[in-house]
Write a protein that holds these residues in place. Structure first.
Motif, mmCIF file in Angstrom:
data_model
loop_
_atom_site.group_PDB
_atom_site.id
_atom_site.type_symbol
_atom_site.label_atom_id
_atom_site.label_comp_id
_atom_site.label_asym_id
_atom_site.label_seq_id
_atom_site.Cartn_x
_atom_site.Cartn_y
_atom_site.Cartn_z
ATOM 1 N N MET A 80 55.905 41.658 33.702
ATOM 2 C CA MET A 80 54.882 40.628 33.814
ATOM 3 C C MET A 80 54.301 40.595 35.225
ATOM 4 O O MET A 80 53.085 40.433 35.406
ATOM 5 N N ALA A 81 55.153 40.762 36.241
ATOM 6 C CA ALA A 81 54.667 40.794 37.620
ATOM 7 C C ALA A 81 53.730 41.972 37.841
ATOM 8 O O ALA A 81 52.708 41.855 38.526
ATOM 9 N N ARG A 82 54.069 43.104 37.248
ATOM 10 C CA ARG A 82 53.194 44.288 37.353
ATOM 11 C C ARG A 82 51.821 43.991 36.748
ATOM 12 O O ARG A 82 50.781 44.291 37.349
ATOM 13 N N ILE A 83 51.812 43.398 35.560
ATOM 14 C CA ILE A 83 50.549 43.120 34.881
ATOM 15 C C ILE A 83 49.715 42.111 35.674
ATOM 16 O O ILE A 83 48.514 42.307 35.890
ATOM 17 N N ILE A 84 50.347 41.035 36.121
ATOM 18 C CA ILE A 84 49.609 40.029 36.892
ATOM 19 C C ILE A 84 49.095 40.630 38.199
ATOM 20 O O ILE A 84 47.970 40.345 38.637
ATOM 21 N N GLY A 85 49.905 41.481 38.827
ATOM 22 C CA GLY A 85 49.455 42.143 40.048
ATOM 23 C C GLY A 85 48.223 43.002 39.814
ATOM 24 O O GLY A 85 47.297 43.019 40.629
ATOM 25 N N GLU A 86 48.218 43.723 38.687
ATOM 26 C CA GLU A 86 47.062 44.567 38.355
ATOM 27 C C GLU A 86 45.794 43.719 38.138
ATOM 28 O O GLU A 86 44.687 44.149 38.449
#
Length: 274
Positions: A80-86
């Motif tokens: 989820m952190a990866r997606i939000i970061g993107e």
């Protein structure tokens, strides 16, 4: 009313649009062939539809991580952190996060992504569809402090979906002790499942007992019910209604977002100036 509410949401009766992420790595429904690229593409499209439709905030959740865990695997919040970061540079409204059903992981994700709020089950003991469900709000509050999350606002859902409170206490009593003893920033009132109508009597009972703590209607907000629900609640969380044909599994339909937000704007015009 709590002053933080206007600091985070500079409008009356804010509407938080749910951004339901597809099944993630480790989830039974994960599409390993499509991978993260497919998840990210859908999330990007839904973010655009929610924001263009006029929502006041967005909340990222792993809604399709069915069946849910009460203590998630690390890969869930990491992904989820990866997606939000993107997507971070494309987010133009305040946003929150919800790692179902794990309060500590939700707080960790909020701190890592600079989210303004989280929503979770932080108090109570429940008999649920996924087993006996216990919480420890004292530990969770101290964890928020330990990881530097003091500014992350905690939305306590005190009527959890798919579960029943084990103690024989009425909802007003639960609300009063939750406010006094566990220090929520806001309280959410839900129906029995995602998208189901929140009982207006329960919503009013919680509002009556919550004092200065904001109360959000958490499920079942629709274009034709928003005015009545927001005449009691201080804001709303909307997920299923924004989907095509109002079906939980479908993608966000921008026309339905605009329709509901249009009704909310009409309501705001009738409110006294603050």
């Amino acid at each position: 009313m709590a002053t933080w509410l206007h600091d985070v949401f500079p409008v009356a009766k804010p509407i938080i649009g749910m951004l339901h992420l597809s099944a993630l790595p480790g989830d039974p429904g994960y599409d390993s062939k499509g991978g993260l690229a497919t998840i990210l593409d859908r999330a990007r499209a839904e973010l655009a539809n929610l924001q263009e439709g006029g929502v006041d905030a967005v909340m990222f959740s792993n809604e399709f991580s069915l069946p849910y865990l009460t203590k998630t695997e690390p890969i869930t919040a990491i992904t989820m952190a990866r997606i939000i970061g993107e997507l971070h540079d494309e987010i133009s409204v305040p946003f929150g996060v919800n790692v179902l059903w794990d309060g500590r992981a939700s707080i960790d994700l909020a701190v890592a992504t600079d989210a303004k709020f989280v929503r979770e089950i932080f108090t109570g003991v429940y008999a649920s569809d996924f087993g006996l469900w216990n919480t420890n709000v004292g530990e969770t509050a101290r964890h928020r402090r330990a990881v530097g999350g003091e500014n992350v606002k905690l939305f306590f859902n005190i009527v959890p979906e798919s579960a029943k409170y084990l103690a024989d206490r009425d909802l007003e009593a639960i609300t009063r002790t939750t406010v006094f003893a566990t220090l929520p920033d806001a309280i959410c009132v839900s129906g029995p499942t995602a998208g189901s109508q929140t009982d207006m009597d329960q919503l009013q009972a919680v509002k009556n007992a919550a004092g200065n703590v904001p109360v959000f209607v958490n499920t079942g907000v629709r274009a034709n019910t928003a005015a009545a629900q927001l005449s009691v609640a201080d804001g709303g969380v909307v997920g299923t209604y924004f989907k095509k044909d109002g079906v939980f599994e479908n993608p966000v339909d921008p026309a339905r977002v605009r329709e509901l937000m249009g009704e909310v704007q009409k309501l705001r015009h009738t409110l006294p100036a603050s």
